[in-house]
Design an enzyme around this catalytic site. Sequence first.
Site, PDB file in Angstrom:
ATOM      1  N   ASP A  67      44.038  27.038   7.392  1.00  0.00           N
ATOM      2  CA  ASP A  67      43.112  28.137   7.117  1.00  0.00           C
ATOM      3  C   ASP A  67      41.823  27.777   7.828  1.00  0.00           C
ATOM      4  OD1 ASP A  67      42.859  30.729   5.720  1.00  0.00           O
ATOM      5  OD2 ASP A  67      41.132  29.755   4.796  1.00  0.00           O
ATOM      6  N   GLY A 152      40.066  35.260  18.764  1.00  0.00           N
ATOM      7  CA  GLY A 152      39.078  35.412  17.686  1.00  0.00           C
ATOM      8  C   GLY A 152      37.634  35.272  18.157  1.00  0.00           C
TER       9      GLY A 152
END
Length: 194
Positions: A67, A152
């Site tokens: 994560d 991203g």
Amino acid sequence: MTIWFATGNPHKRAELAALFPGHTVKIPADENFPFEPDETGAAFAENALIKARELRRLVSAPVIADDSGLCVDALDGRPGIYSARYGFGGGEKLNAPERNALLLQELGDNPCRQARFVCAMVLLFSEDRFYLVQETLEGELIREARGQGGFGYDPILYLPQLGCTVAELSEEEKNRVSHRGKAGRAIAKLLTEQ
Ligand code: ITT
């Protein structure tokens, strides 16, 4: 060895696979496994563990999960664990260039540009046996996105020590310095020591 990586993000898979030469890195989509973990944790580490445990229920092999996100000092660490959902107001999720533009707009002319990528990575052997590492990549938010590589937020994190954004690095160069590269190498070492 087959290593399962609990992600739906093909960019993350490519980066991790490069750290495990000679092994096969598989993700749930490879086997059409339904994989929609509820990322309800309050920290990167909790969410990494949630993803790993969800996939471990479907496969009988070690599972890795990560994560990650971008933490901006001037925004009290936001978007942080909400990086994938930044700017999502309930309608359409923003794409990466839209999120980047919105984040730069929110920061405006603020002279405090310090930010970092964070990656919590878990190597899970069974429900109760796991290793957890967390790594960072320090940088500064640039004023205009630059570079075509990575994914991203890579085009907006500038690395003063290298004189470029993360998106201007090759995948190999990014892995050498990145949050995910450093965490992945630590996990690879732990795995080989088993
Ligand atoms: P999985 O949960 O399926 O692994 P995801 O992309 O949703 O995929 P996260 O929940 O960890 O992953 O969200 C992290 C978000 O933070 C991701 O969507 C990117 O926008 C950003 N991010 C993470 N690592 C990054 C990196 O190395 N470079 C640029 N942006 C990154």
